[in-house]
Design a protein around this motif. Sequence first.
Motif, PDB file in Angstrom:
ATOM      1  N   ALA A   1       0.829  -1.169  -0.037  1.00  5.34           N
ATOM      2  CA  ALA A   1       0.481  -0.141  -0.082  1.00  5.34           C
ATOM      3  C   ALA A   1       0.954   1.222  -0.067  1.00  5.34           C
ATOM      4  N   THR A   2       2.292   0.842   0.624  1.00  6.54           N
ATOM      5  CA  THR A   2       2.662   2.484   0.797  1.00  6.54           C
ATOM      6  C   THR A   2       3.578   2.768  -0.925  1.00  6.54           C
ATOM      7  N   GLN A   3       3.623   1.212  -1.654  1.00  6.54           N
ATOM      8  CA  GLN A   3       4.524   1.938  -2.875  1.00  6.54           C
ATOM      9  C   GLN A   3       3.477   2.158  -3.350  1.00  6.54           C
ATOM     10  N   ILE A   4       2.334   1.257  -3.056  1.00  8.74           N
ATOM     11  CA  ILE A   4       1.198   2.356  -4.083  1.00  8.74           C
ATOM     12  C   ILE A   4       1.319   4.053  -4.023  1.00  8.74           C
ATOM     13  N   GLN A   5       0.670   4.088  -2.640  1.00 11.62           N
ATOM     14  CA  GLN A   5       0.272   5.311  -2.076  1.00 11.62           C
ATOM     15  C   GLN A   5       1.537   6.488  -2.734  1.00 11.62           C
ATOM     16  N   GLU A   6       2.788   5.933  -2.754  1.00 15.46           N
ATOM     17  CA  GLU A   6       3.926   6.764  -3.487  1.00 15.46           C
ATOM     18  C   GLU A   6       4.072   7.244  -4.755  1.00 15.46           C
ATOM     19  N   ILE A   7       3.346   5.922  -5.714  1.00 16.70           N
ATOM     20  CA  ILE A   7       2.784   6.146  -7.187  1.00 16.70           C
ATOM     21  C   ILE A   7       1.714   6.910  -7.364  1.00 16.70           C
ATOM     22  N   ILE A   8       0.635   7.032  -6.934  1.00 22.64           N
ATOM     23  CA  ILE A   8      -0.546   7.532  -6.739  1.00 22.64           C
ATOM     24  C   ILE A   8      -0.218   9.148  -6.658  1.00 22.64           C
ATOM     25  N   LYS A   9       0.660   9.355  -5.635  1.00 24.95           N
ATOM     26  CA  LYS A   9       0.547  10.273  -4.590  1.00 24.95           C
ATOM     27  C   LYS A   9      -0.192  10.890  -3.944  1.00 24.95           C
ATOM     28  N   LYS A  10      -1.198  10.601  -2.912  1.00 27.28           N
ATOM     29  CA  LYS A  10      -2.399  10.199  -2.763  1.00 27.28           C
ATOM     30  C   LYS A  10      -1.878   9.624  -0.997  1.00 27.28           C
ATOM     31  N   SER A  11      -3.291  10.646  -0.266  1.00 21.16           N
ATOM     32  CA  SER A  11      -2.949  10.585   1.450  1.00 21.16           C
ATOM     33  C   SER A  11      -2.861   8.719   1.366  1.00 21.16           C
ATOM     34  N   ARG A  12      -2.447   8.439   2.808  1.00 21.79           N
ATOM     35  CA  ARG A  12      -2.855   6.902   3.195  1.00 21.79           C
ATOM     36  C   ARG A  12      -4.235   6.584   2.996  1.00 21.79           C
ATOM     37  N   GLU A  13      -5.038   6.979   3.961  1.00 28.58           N
ATOM     38  CA  GLU A  13      -6.495   7.107   3.782  1.00 28.58           C
ATOM     39  C   GLU A  13      -7.169   7.037   2.756  1.00 28.58           C
ATOM     40  N   HIS A  14      -6.785   7.971   1.919  1.00 27.79           N
ATOM     41  CA  HIS A  14      -6.720   8.077  -0.129  1.00 27.79           C
ATOM     42  C   HIS A  14      -6.787   6.594  -0.646  1.00 27.79           C
ATOM     43  N   THR A  15      -5.318   6.317  -0.703  1.00 24.93           N
ATOM     44  CA  THR A  15      -5.346   4.938  -1.454  1.00 24.93           C
ATOM     45  C   THR A  15      -5.424   4.043  -0.646  1.00 24.93           C
ATOM     46  N   SER A  16      -6.345   3.635   0.663  1.00 23.42           N
ATOM     47  CA  SER A  16      -6.315   2.079   1.461  1.00 23.42           C
ATOM     48  C   SER A  16      -7.842   2.078   0.684  1.00 23.42           C
ATOM     49  N   ARG A  17      -9.099   3.639   0.742  1.00 23.89           N
ATOM     50  CA  ARG A  17     -10.260   3.458   0.816  1.00 23.89           C
ATOM     51  C   ARG A  17     -10.104   3.127  -1.325  1.00 23.89           C
ATOM     52  N   ILE A  18      -9.367   3.568  -2.380  1.00 22.48           N
ATOM     53  CA  ILE A  18      -9.267   2.541  -3.176  1.00 22.48           C
ATOM     54  C   ILE A  18      -8.627   1.347  -3.394  1.00 22.48           C
ATOM     55  N   LEU A  19      -7.745   0.756  -2.435  1.00 22.68           N
ATOM     56  CA  LEU A  19      -7.628  -0.262  -2.855  1.00 22.68           C
ATOM     57  C   LEU A  19      -8.786  -1.406  -2.133  1.00 22.68           C
ATOM     58  N   LYS A  20      -9.330  -0.958  -1.058  1.00 22.58           N
ATOM     59  CA  LYS A  20     -10.727  -1.691  -0.316  1.00 22.58           C
ATOM     60  C   LYS A  20     -11.173  -1.756  -1.524  1.00 22.58           C
ATOM     61  N   LYS A  21     -11.557  -0.653  -2.291  1.00 22.61           N
ATOM     62  CA  LYS A  21     -12.448  -1.050  -3.379  1.00 22.61           C
ATOM     63  C   LYS A  21     -12.274  -1.586  -4.439  1.00 22.61           C
ATOM     64  N   LEU A  22     -11.001  -1.462  -4.769  1.00 21.93           N
ATOM     65  CA  LEU A  22     -10.308  -3.024  -6.288  1.00 21.93           C
ATOM     66  C   LEU A  22     -10.805  -4.373  -5.403  1.00 21.93           C
ATOM     67  N   PHE A  23     -10.149  -4.583  -4.482  1.00 22.17           N
ATOM     68  CA  PHE A  23     -10.309  -5.641  -3.664  1.00 22.17           C
ATOM     69  C   PHE A  23     -11.942  -6.091  -3.116  1.00 22.17           C
ATOM     70  N   ASN A  24     -12.776  -5.517  -2.977  1.00 26.46           N
ATOM     71  CA  ASN A  24     -14.010  -5.671  -3.001  1.00 26.46           C
ATOM     72  C   ASN A  24     -14.638  -5.896  -4.142  1.00 26.46           C
ATOM     73  N   ASN A  25     -14.293  -5.751  -5.804  1.00 27.92           N
ATOM     74  CA  ASN A  25     -14.489  -5.380  -6.781  1.00 27.92           C
ATOM     75  C   ASN A  25     -14.203  -7.025  -7.313  1.00 27.92           C
ATOM     76  N   LYS A  26     -13.153  -7.235  -6.409  1.00 26.97           N
ATOM     77  CA  LYS A  26     -12.462  -8.728  -6.703  1.00 26.97           C
ATOM     78  C   LYS A  26     -11.440  -8.337  -8.192  1.00 26.97           C
ATOM     79  N   LEU A  27     -11.218  -7.200  -7.544  1.00 25.24           N
ATOM     80  CA  LEU A  27     -10.021  -6.768  -9.125  1.00 25.24           C
ATOM     81  C   LEU A  27      -8.961  -7.007  -9.051  1.00 25.24           C
ATOM     82  N   ILE A  28      -8.266  -6.838  -7.730  1.00 22.90           N
ATOM     83  CA  ILE A  28      -7.166  -7.389  -7.229  1.00 22.90           C
ATOM     84  C   ILE A  28      -7.011  -8.044  -5.366  1.00 22.90           C
TER      85      ILE A  28
END
Length: 87
Positions: free
Chosen positions: A46-73
């Motif tokens: 998540a930290t590496q992804i956060q650095e790539i997208i240049k978003k906050s930890r919280e925002h990155t976490s929400r996006i990853l949760k959405k992608l995970f819940n939609n079974k994309l990751i």
Amino acid sequence: LSFSVFAKISQMLSQKSQQITLQNNGILTNTENIILNNLKNAELTATQIQEIIKKSREHTSRILKKLFNNKLIIRNNTRPYTYKINN
């Protein structure tokens, strides 16, 4: 307001409404696409992804949760968690 200004504002609001509808119908955001494209090449934390997208930890976490819940990751359950594309 003049008619032309009112028409432009109305058009902008209509476009914004269409974007929201598209996102709610399963269209991925630009940031989500960036994450998925990066995960094609490697498993990332998540930290590496956060650095790539240049978003906050919280925002990155929400996006990853959405992608995970939609079974994309997939999230590996080792710490730190790593994410990869769901094949």
